[in-house]
Design a protein around this motif. Structure first.
Motif, PDB file in Angstrom:
ATOM      1  N   ALA A   1     -17.795  58.963  42.132  1.00 35.31           N
ATOM      2  CA  ALA A   1     -19.381  59.547  41.397  1.00 35.31           C
ATOM      3  C   ALA A   1     -19.728  60.192  42.632  1.00 35.31           C
ATOM      4  O   ALA A   1     -20.833  61.251  42.237  1.00 35.31           O
ATOM      5  N   ASN A   2     -19.567  59.856  44.117  1.00 35.28           N
ATOM      6  CA  ASN A   2     -20.270  60.792  44.978  1.00 35.28           C
ATOM      7  C   ASN A   2     -19.930  62.414  44.425  1.00 35.28           C
ATOM      8  O   ASN A   2     -18.967  62.403  45.157  1.00 35.28           O
ATOM      9  N   GLN A   3     -20.927  63.277  44.113  1.00 35.09           N
ATOM     10  CA  GLN A   3     -21.067  64.579  43.782  1.00 35.09           C
ATOM     11  C   GLN A   3     -20.157  65.008  45.968  1.00 35.09           C
ATOM     12  O   GLN A   3     -19.659  66.318  45.376  1.00 35.09           O
ATOM     13  N   LYS A   4     -20.679  64.825  46.969  1.00 33.82           N
ATOM     14  CA  LYS A   4     -20.166  65.506  48.106  1.00 33.82           C
ATOM     15  C   LYS A   4     -19.442  64.613  48.878  1.00 33.82           C
ATOM     16  O   LYS A   4     -19.808  64.195  49.978  1.00 33.82           O
ATOM     17  N   LYS A   5     -18.426  64.013  48.371  1.00 28.38           N
ATOM     18  CA  LYS A   5     -17.207  63.334  49.359  1.00 28.38           C
ATOM     19  C   LYS A   5     -16.962  64.272  50.026  1.00 28.38           C
ATOM     20  O   LYS A   5     -16.259  65.555  49.612  1.00 28.38           O
ATOM     21  N   PRO A   6     -16.289  63.734  51.573  1.00 24.21           N
ATOM     22  CA  PRO A   6     -16.444  64.281  52.188  1.00 24.21           C
ATOM     23  C   PRO A   6     -14.443  64.256  52.067  1.00 24.21           C
ATOM     24  O   PRO A   6     -14.150  64.114  51.317  1.00 24.21           O
ATOM     25  N   SER A   7     -13.914  65.035  52.228  1.00 21.73           N
ATOM     26  CA  SER A   7     -12.366  65.581  52.909  1.00 21.73           C
ATOM     27  C   SER A   7     -11.625  64.201  52.817  1.00 21.73           C
ATOM     28  O   SER A   7     -10.296  64.555  51.984  1.00 21.73           O
ATOM     29  N   ASP A   8     -11.663  63.888  53.781  1.00 22.63           N
ATOM     30  CA  ASP A   8     -11.439  62.804  54.163  1.00 22.63           C
ATOM     31  C   ASP A   8     -11.005  61.591  52.373  1.00 22.63           C
ATOM     32  O   ASP A   8      -9.789  60.656  52.372  1.00 22.63           O
TER      33      ASP A   8
ATOM     34  N   ILE B   1     -12.063  62.430  49.474  1.00 17.13           N
ATOM     35  CA  ILE B   1     -10.523  63.136  48.476  1.00 17.13           C
ATOM     36  C   ILE B   1      -9.756  62.841  48.811  1.00 17.13           C
ATOM     37  O   ILE B   1      -8.830  62.034  47.895  1.00 17.13           O
ATOM     38  N   ASN B   2      -8.765  62.617  50.305  1.00 15.45           N
ATOM     39  CA  ASN B   2      -7.918  62.847  50.106  1.00 15.45           C
ATOM     40  C   ASN B   2      -6.946  61.216  50.127  1.00 15.45           C
ATOM     41  O   ASN B   2      -6.269  60.675  50.338  1.00 15.45           O
TER      42      ASN B   2
ATOM     43  N   ARG C   1      -4.275  57.566  43.965  1.00 19.02           N
ATOM     44  CA  ARG C   1      -4.324  57.670  42.914  1.00 19.02           C
ATOM     45  C   ARG C   1      -3.672  56.718  41.615  1.00 19.02           C
ATOM     46  O   ARG C   1      -4.074  56.142  40.949  1.00 19.02           O
ATOM     47  N   ASN C   2      -2.424  56.981  42.296  1.00 22.00           N
ATOM     48  CA  ASN C   2      -1.224  56.037  40.809  1.00 22.00           C
ATOM     49  C   ASN C   2      -1.918  54.553  40.556  1.00 22.00           C
ATOM     50  O   ASN C   2      -2.190  54.177  40.237  1.00 22.00           O
ATOM     51  N   LYS C   3      -2.149  54.262  42.206  1.00 22.68           N
ATOM     52  CA  LYS C   3      -2.400  52.539  42.326  1.00 22.68           C
ATOM     53  C   LYS C   3      -3.393  52.573  41.312  1.00 22.68           C
ATOM     54  O   LYS C   3      -3.827  51.405  41.198  1.00 22.68           O
ATOM     55  N   LEU C   4      -4.794  53.032  42.074  1.00 18.22           N
ATOM     56  CA  LEU C   4      -6.309  53.059  41.774  1.00 18.22           C
ATOM     57  C   LEU C   4      -5.889  52.885  40.049  1.00 18.22           C
ATOM     58  O   LEU C   4      -7.043  52.536  39.614  1.00 18.22           O
ATOM     59  N   LEU C   5      -5.510  54.285  39.880  1.00 14.78           N
ATOM     60  CA  LEU C   5      -5.416  53.658  37.949  1.00 14.78           C
ATOM     61  C   LEU C   5      -4.976  53.548  37.125  1.00 14.78           C
ATOM     62  O   LEU C   5      -5.578  52.302  36.423  1.00 14.78           O
TER      63      LEU C   5
ATOM     64  N   GLY D   1     -12.324  61.047  36.800  1.00 13.01           N
ATOM     65  CA  GLY D   1     -12.774  61.225  38.337  1.00 13.01           C
ATOM     66  C   GLY D   1     -11.440  62.313  39.151  1.00 13.01           C
ATOM     67  O   GLY D   1     -10.786  62.527  39.515  1.00 13.01           O
ATOM     68  N   ILE D   2     -10.517  60.698  39.291  1.00 12.23           N
ATOM     69  CA  ILE D   2      -9.918  60.076  39.845  1.00 12.23           C
ATOM     70  C   ILE D   2      -8.756  61.371  39.630  1.00 12.23           C
ATOM     71  O   ILE D   2      -8.082  62.330  40.577  1.00 12.23           O
ATOM     72  N   ALA D   3      -8.746  61.106  38.194  1.00 11.58           N
ATOM     73  CA  ALA D   3      -7.380  62.074  37.598  1.00 11.58           C
ATOM     74  C   ALA D   3      -7.901  63.518  38.374  1.00 11.58           C
ATOM     75  O   ALA D   3      -6.398  64.159  38.627  1.00 11.58           O
ATOM     76  N   SER D   4      -8.310  64.278  38.371  1.00 14.91           N
ATOM     77  CA  SER D   4      -8.676  65.109  38.121  1.00 14.91           C
ATOM     78  C   SER D   4      -9.284  65.760  39.502  1.00 14.91           C
ATOM     79  O   SER D   4      -8.723  67.528  40.129  1.00 14.91           O
ATOM     80  N   LEU D   5      -9.175  65.140  40.550  1.00 12.20           N
ATOM     81  CA  LEU D   5      -8.727  65.353  42.104  1.00 12.20           C
ATOM     82  C   LEU D   5      -7.728  66.098  42.667  1.00 12.20           C
ATOM     83  O   LEU D   5      -6.721  65.897  42.340  1.00 12.20           O
TER      84      LEU D   5
END
Length: 61
Positions: free
Chosen positions: A6-13, A15-16, A22-26, A51-55
């Protein structure tokens, strides 16, 4: 986890890390059910899943 997504200003680490897992979280979110129906939780969960699916790697919020 919800706060990271939900954080709009996620650090790149962050996001990565979300992209790398992603698959495990989903799968985790898809399998997570509450004992009773909670519309707010389901709405928040849908927002997180979206949000996760679109990253993409290297995305900057």
């Amino acid at each position: 986890m919800f706060l990271f997504v939900a954080n709009q200003k996620k650090p790149s680490d962050i996001i990565n890390g979300l992209v790398a897992n992603r698959n495990k979280l989903l799968r985790l979110l898809a399998d997570h059910k509450l004992d009773k129906e909670d519309e707010n939780f389901e709405a928040d969960k849908a927002h997180v899943v979206s949000g996760i699916a679109s990253l993409k790697p290297g995305d900057l919020a």
